[in-house]
Scaffold this motif. Structure first.
Motif, PDB file in Angstrom:
ATOM      1  N   MET A   1       0.994  -1.261   0.062  1.00  0.00           N
ATOM      2  CA  MET A   1      -0.031   0.209   0.059  1.00  0.00           C
ATOM      3  C   MET A   1       0.968   1.258   0.045  1.00  0.00           C
ATOM      4  SD  MET A   1      -2.938   0.916  -0.108  1.00  0.00           S
ATOM      5  CE  MET A   1      -4.130   2.186   0.155  1.00  0.00           C
ATOM      6  N   ARG A   2       2.039   1.142   0.644  1.00  0.00           N
ATOM      7  CA  ARG A   2       2.814   2.377   0.975  1.00  0.00           C
ATOM      8  C   ARG A   2       3.364   2.799  -0.561  1.00  0.00           C
ATOM      9  NH1 ARG A   2       8.575   2.703   1.739  1.00  0.00           N
ATOM     10  NH2 ARG A   2       9.031   4.527   2.975  1.00  0.00           N
ATOM     11  N   TYR A   3       3.804   1.823  -1.554  1.00  0.00           N
ATOM     12  CA  TYR A   3       4.462   2.166  -2.590  1.00  0.00           C
ATOM     13  C   TYR A   3       3.488   2.613  -3.602  1.00  0.00           C
ATOM     14  CZ  TYR A   3       8.620   0.078  -0.684  1.00  0.00           C
ATOM     15  OH  TYR A   3       9.697  -0.366   0.132  1.00  0.00           O
ATOM     16  N   VAL A   4       2.179   2.164  -3.447  1.00  0.00           N
ATOM     17  CA  VAL A   4       1.227   2.400  -4.326  1.00  0.00           C
ATOM     18  C   VAL A   4       0.826   3.877  -4.055  1.00  0.00           C
ATOM     19  CG1 VAL A   4      -1.474   2.196  -4.751  1.00  0.00           C
ATOM     20  CG2 VAL A   4       0.294   0.181  -4.883  1.00  0.00           C
ATOM     21  N   LEU A   5       0.530   4.260  -2.880  1.00  0.00           N
ATOM     22  CA  LEU A   5       0.504   5.700  -2.313  1.00  0.00           C
ATOM     23  C   LEU A   5       1.569   6.519  -2.723  1.00  0.00           C
ATOM     24  CD1 LEU A   5      -1.623   7.337  -0.959  1.00  0.00           C
ATOM     25  CD2 LEU A   5      -0.454   6.859   1.433  1.00  0.00           C
ATOM     26  N   ILE A   6       2.763   6.235  -2.942  1.00  0.00           N
ATOM     27  CA  ILE A   6       3.916   6.904  -3.234  1.00  0.00           C
ATOM     28  C   ILE A   6       3.838   7.237  -4.730  1.00  0.00           C
ATOM     29  CG2 ILE A   6       6.362   7.282  -3.415  1.00  0.00           C
ATOM     30  CD1 ILE A   6       6.746   6.210  -0.515  1.00  0.00           C
ATOM     31  N   ALA A   7       3.437   6.265  -5.528  1.00  0.00           N
ATOM     32  CA  ALA A   7       3.402   6.271  -6.948  1.00  0.00           C
ATOM     33  C   ALA A   7       2.015   7.126  -7.308  1.00  0.00           C
ATOM     34  CB  ALA A   7       3.224   4.863  -7.572  1.00  0.00           C
ATOM     35  N   VAL A   8       0.915   7.096  -6.597  1.00  0.00           N
ATOM     36  CA  VAL A   8       0.133   8.183  -6.803  1.00  0.00           C
ATOM     37  C   VAL A   8       0.361   9.495  -6.542  1.00  0.00           C
ATOM     38  CG1 VAL A   8      -2.291   8.805  -6.175  1.00  0.00           C
ATOM     39  CG2 VAL A   8      -1.894   6.368  -6.642  1.00  0.00           C
ATOM     40  N   MET A   9       1.098   9.832  -5.329  1.00  0.00           N
ATOM     41  CA  MET A   9       1.407  10.990  -5.188  1.00  0.00           C
ATOM     42  C   MET A   9       2.480  11.629  -6.336  1.00  0.00           C
ATOM     43  SD  MET A   9       1.674  11.226  -0.836  1.00  0.00           S
ATOM     44  CE  MET A   9       3.125  10.394  -0.967  1.00  0.00           C
ATOM     45  N   PHE A  10       3.595  10.960  -6.916  1.00  0.00           N
ATOM     46  CA  PHE A  10       4.291  11.148  -7.818  1.00  0.00           C
ATOM     47  C   PHE A  10       3.365  11.574  -9.081  1.00  0.00           C
ATOM     48  CE2 PHE A  10       7.979   9.190  -5.865  1.00  0.00           C
ATOM     49  CZ  PHE A  10       8.758  10.246  -5.838  1.00  0.00           C
ATOM     50  N   LEU A  11       2.469  10.623  -9.494  1.00  0.00           N
ATOM     51  CA  LEU A  11       1.833  11.012 -10.571  1.00  0.00           C
ATOM     52  C   LEU A  11       1.115  12.361 -10.474  1.00  0.00           C
ATOM     53  CD1 LEU A  11       0.561   7.611 -11.462  1.00  0.00           C
ATOM     54  CD2 LEU A  11       2.304   9.070 -12.670  1.00  0.00           C
ATOM     55  N   LEU A  12       0.447  12.691  -9.264  1.00  0.00           N
ATOM     56  CA  LEU A  12      -0.453  13.812  -9.014  1.00  0.00           C
ATOM     57  C   LEU A  12       0.583  14.819  -9.046  1.00  0.00           C
ATOM     58  CD1 LEU A  12      -2.824  12.632  -6.193  1.00  0.00           C
ATOM     59  CD2 LEU A  12      -3.403  13.237  -8.664  1.00  0.00           C
ATOM     60  N   SER A  13       1.783  14.794  -8.414  1.00  0.00           N
ATOM     61  CA  SER A  13       2.893  15.962  -8.646  1.00  0.00           C
ATOM     62  C   SER A  13       3.143  16.220  -9.956  1.00  0.00           C
ATOM     63  CB  SER A  13       3.944  15.335  -7.543  1.00  0.00           C
ATOM     64  OG  SER A  13       3.718  15.039  -6.459  1.00  0.00           O
ATOM     65  N   LEU A  14       2.943  15.182 -11.017  1.00  0.00           N
ATOM     66  CA  LEU A  14       3.236  15.712 -12.200  1.00  0.00           C
ATOM     67  C   LEU A  14       2.203  16.314 -12.980  1.00  0.00           C
ATOM     68  CD1 LEU A  14       5.534  12.474 -13.562  1.00  0.00           C
ATOM     69  CD2 LEU A  14       6.317  14.954 -13.336  1.00  0.00           C
ATOM     70  N   ILE A  15       1.019  15.922 -12.474  1.00  0.00           N
ATOM     71  CA  ILE A  15      -0.105  16.249 -13.232  1.00  0.00           C
ATOM     72  C   ILE A  15      -0.738  17.741 -12.646  1.00  0.00           C
ATOM     73  CG2 ILE A  15      -2.460  15.760 -13.920  1.00  0.00           C
ATOM     74  CD1 ILE A  15      -1.640  12.623 -13.873  1.00  0.00           C
ATOM     75  N   LEU A  16      -0.823  17.996 -11.577  1.00  0.00           N
ATOM     76  CA  LEU A  16      -1.597  18.977 -10.915  1.00  0.00           C
ATOM     77  C   LEU A  16      -0.752  20.396 -11.252  1.00  0.00           C
ATOM     78  CD1 LEU A  16      -2.327  17.870  -7.174  1.00  0.00           C
ATOM     79  CD2 LEU A  16      -4.009  18.346  -9.354  1.00  0.00           C
ATOM     80  N   PRO A  17       0.586  20.392 -11.167  1.00  0.00           N
ATOM     81  CA  PRO A  17       0.816  21.790 -11.848  1.00  0.00           C
ATOM     82  C   PRO A  17       0.494  22.257 -13.297  1.00  0.00           C
ATOM     83  CG  PRO A  17       2.665  20.426 -10.863  1.00  0.00           C
ATOM     84  CD  PRO A  17       1.726  19.593 -11.078  1.00  0.00           C
TER      85      PRO A  17
END
Length: 168
Positions: A1-17
């Motif tokens: 679950m930890r790595y999935v959450l980090i991957a989602v945060m990375f993807l959101l960090s790319l998309i949101l800006p």
């Protein structure tokens, strides 16, 4: 679950800006969320894994942007190492100190991006570089009181906490 959450945060960090923060930009300056997330991860990991996270995040951002492969890879690795080094010497629980650290590390990271961009042949004036470096650093520092308490608590007690194999 930890790595999935980090991957989602990375993807959101790319998309949101490019999406949501497009409407909240100041003079065209948006936060560098991937750099902010790399700082947070490097603060809560040992230096080899923090730098590897920085390298991976930078490579992901280089592939996402599609130009100048290696620019963000080098930048986020430097940011991760500097974040780890400062976090070892400063108190992580102090949010004011963490805000100042994020400001300093983001300034260094954006200066590395500007230096590598000039080396790649982009023609930026010193005024534009200064505005970009200070602007992104301020924006990231403003986001710290909103984001850091949640991330820090999650790294200590929540889903982002590292659990050794025998605890899982």
């Amino acid at each position: 679950m930890r790595y999935v959450l980090i991957a989602v945060m990375f993807l959101l960090s790319l998309i949101l800006p490019g999406t949501a923060f497009h409407f909240w930009s100041w003079s065209g300056i948006k936060p560098d969320l991937l750099m902010l997330l790399t700082i947070y991860i490097a603060m809560h990991h040992r230096w080899p894994s923090g730098v590897l996270w920085g390298l991976g995040a930078g490579l992901l951002e280089d592939l996402y942007l599609g130009r100048y492969i290696g620019m963000y890879t080098v930048t986020l690795a430097v940011v991760a190492f500097l974040s780890y080094w400062l976090a070892e010497r400063w108190y992580r629980e102090n949010f004011l100190l963490t805000t100042f650290m994020v400001f300093i590390v983001t300034m260094v990271g954006q200066a590395v991006v500007a230096f590598l961009s000039l080396g790649a042949g982009l023609h930026w004036s010193l005024g534009d570089i200064g505005e970009l470096v200070i602007g992104v650093a301020l924006y990231n520092a403003i986001l710290v009181p909103v984001t850091y308490p949640l991330i820090h608590r999650s790294f200590l007690h929540g889903w982002l906490r590292y659990r050794p194999r025998y605890e899982r």
